[in-house]
Design a protein around this motif. Structure first.
Motif, mmCIF file in Angstrom:
data_model
loop_
_atom_site.group_PDB
_atom_site.id
_atom_site.type_symbol
_atom_site.label_atom_id
_atom_site.label_comp_id
_atom_site.label_asym_id
_atom_site.label_seq_id
_atom_site.Cartn_x
_atom_site.Cartn_y
_atom_site.Cartn_z
ATOM 1 N N PRO A 288 0.809 -1.225 0.000
ATOM 2 C CA PRO A 288 0.000 0.000 0.000
ATOM 3 C C PRO A 288 0.844 1.277 0.000
ATOM 4 O O PRO A 288 0.509 2.253 -0.675
ATOM 5 N N GLN A 289 1.961 1.266 0.736
ATOM 6 C CA GLN A 289 2.826 2.449 0.763
ATOM 7 C C GLN A 289 3.474 2.675 -0.594
ATOM 8 O O GLN A 289 3.553 3.807 -1.077
ATOM 9 N N LEU B 245 2.338 1.740 -3.542
ATOM 10 C CA LEU B 245 1.309 2.207 -4.477
ATOM 11 C C LEU B 245 0.981 3.677 -4.241
ATOM 12 O O LEU B 245 0.849 4.450 -5.188
ATOM 13 N N ARG B 246 0.860 4.076 -2.985
ATOM 14 C CA ARG B 246 0.549 5.479 -2.686
ATOM 15 C C ARG B 246 1.672 6.404 -3.155
ATOM 16 O O ARG B 246 1.415 7.446 -3.745
ATOM 17 N N VAL B 247 2.914 6.021 -2.894
ATOM 18 C CA VAL B 247 4.050 6.850 -3.306
ATOM 19 C C VAL B 247 4.110 6.952 -4.826
ATOM 20 O O VAL B 247 4.300 8.035 -5.382
ATOM 21 N N MET C 5 1.671 6.563 -6.998
ATOM 22 C CA MET C 5 0.514 7.284 -7.536
ATOM 23 C C MET C 5 0.573 8.779 -7.224
ATOM 24 O O MET C 5 0.249 9.599 -8.072
ATOM 25 N N THR C 6 0.978 9.142 -6.007
ATOM 26 C CA THR C 6 0.974 10.555 -5.617
ATOM 27 C C THR C 6 2.316 11.241 -5.841
ATOM 28 O O THR C 6 2.384 12.462 -5.888
ATOM 29 N N LYS C 7 3.370 10.441 -5.937
ATOM 30 C CA LYS C 7 4.742 10.946 -6.052
ATOM 31 C C LYS C 7 5.100 11.865 -4.876
ATOM 32 O O LYS C 7 5.936 12.741 -4.994
ATOM 33 N N GLN C 8 4.462 11.635 -3.727
ATOM 34 C CA GLN C 8 4.730 12.419 -2.527
ATOM 35 C C GLN C 8 5.269 11.520 -1.421
ATOM 36 O O GLN C 8 4.680 10.480 -1.121
ATOM 37 N N THR C 9 6.377 11.954 -0.833
ATOM 38 C CA THR C 9 6.983 11.202 0.264
ATOM 39 C C THR C 9 7.298 12.120 1.438
ATOM 40 O O THR C 9 8.110 11.784 2.291
ATOM 41 N N ILE D 86 10.375 3.204 -2.948
ATOM 42 C CA ILE D 86 10.053 4.287 -2.026
ATOM 43 C C ILE D 86 11.249 5.222 -1.858
ATOM 44 O O ILE D 86 11.106 6.451 -1.896
ATOM 45 N N TYR E 203 11.759 7.566 -4.893
ATOM 46 C CA TYR E 203 10.848 8.712 -4.882
ATOM 47 C C TYR E 203 11.215 9.699 -3.777
ATOM 48 O O TYR E 203 11.126 10.907 -3.963
#
Length: 85
Positions: A19-20, A22-24, A26-30, A74, A77
């Protein structure tokens, strides 16, 4: 039975990163992810992989190869956040 426990544990702990990742991706935010924690975790996983190889323990090897893949995404990104590509 030992191998089954090993495979289930490896699956659960490895897939927990999905899940982490995929979120990173998709959002390209870390912003809220600690770079230093992931760097230390990366090297810890490398050592677990080496340990698995030395012990010829396939569940440990497999879980850590997949985890390294996820952690590397991760970290990529995180390190490149805010840079123009």
């Amino acid at each position: 039975m030992e191998n089954l426990i090993g495979y289930v544990a490896a699956f659960l702990t490895t897939v927990s990163f999905l899940p982490q990742v995929l979120r990173v991706v998709m959002t390209k935010q870390t912003r809220d992810i600690s770079r230093n924690m992931y760097i230390m975790f990366f090297f810890g996983v490398v050592l677990w992989f080496v340990y698995g190889v030395l012990k010829s323990d396939f569940p440990i090897i497999l879980a850590n190869v997949v985890t390294l893949f996820f952690v590397t995404i991760i970290l990529y990104y995180k390190i490149n956040e805010g840079k123009e590509t």
